[in-house]
Structures are given as structure tokens and as C-alpha cells.
Design a protein around this motif. Structure first.
Motif, mmCIF file in Angstrom:
data_model
loop_
_atom_site.group_PDB
_atom_site.id
_atom_site.type_symbol
_atom_site.label_atom_id
_atom_site.label_comp_id
_atom_site.label_asym_id
_atom_site.label_seq_id
_atom_site.Cartn_x
_atom_site.Cartn_y
_atom_site.Cartn_z
ATOM 1 N N GLU A 5 30.950 6.305 -78.445
ATOM 2 C CA GLU A 5 30.081 5.598 -77.507
ATOM 3 C C GLU A 5 28.621 5.716 -77.918
ATOM 4 N N ASN A 7 24.877 5.149 -76.461
ATOM 5 C CA ASN A 7 24.144 5.034 -75.207
ATOM 6 C C ASN A 7 22.654 4.843 -75.470
ATOM 7 N N ASP A 12 22.887 4.686 -70.504
ATOM 8 C CA ASP A 12 23.799 3.570 -70.280
ATOM 9 C C ASP A 12 24.536 3.218 -71.573
ATOM 10 N N LEU A 13 25.816 2.916 -71.450
ATOM 11 C CA LEU A 13 26.623 2.517 -72.595
ATOM 12 C C LEU A 13 26.164 1.150 -73.088
ATOM 13 N N VAL A 16 30.148 0.391 -78.577
ATOM 14 C CA VAL A 16 31.167 1.350 -78.999
ATOM 15 C C VAL A 16 31.524 1.074 -80.450
#
Length: 67
Positions: A5, A7, A12-13, A16
Motif C-alpha cells: 500500500e 499512502n 490516505d491510500l 497499491v
């Protein structure tokens, strides 16, 4: 499927990175000087390529051989 992931500064993501295995996940982290975030597998696969070994990951046939 395993995921790394990414961020933003607020946590906040935003993206990916997809892998066929935890091995490829760990190897990619080493090669890209990223901290391994821990085991993040058993996600439902979607048609994509492993960011480390380029193996094809497909939902329909679960073909992790790269073919």
C-alpha cells in the motif's frame, strides 16, 4: 495476491503495488528500498502482473506461472 500500500502524507491510500506472492513482495521492497509492511496476502486477484516477477495474475484461472 499480495499488496503493497502507498499512502499520502495524510495517511490516505493512493495506490497499491500488486504481487503474486509474499516472496515477490519482499524482494520488491528490498530492490526498491521500501520498508516491508508485513504480510498482506489472500486478496481476491484481478487481471494484473506481478510488480516483481511479471507473472500474470488472473481471477478466472489463477495462473501464476507468467503464461
Amino acid at each position: 495476491m499480495h499488496l503493497f500500500e502507498i499512502n499520502d502524507d495524510q495517511g490516505d491510500l493512493v495506490d497499491v503495488v500488486v504481487f503474486c506472492s509474499d516472496y515477490c513482495h519482499r524482494l520488491w521492497c528490498i530492490e526498491n528500498k521500501q520498508e516491508y509492511q508485513g504480510w498482506n496476502g489472500c486478496h481476491e486477484p484481478w487481471p494484473s502482473r506481478c510488480a516483481s516477477c511479471d507473472a500474470l495474475i488472473m481471477e478466472e484461472i489463477n495462473d501464476y506461472s507468467g503464461n
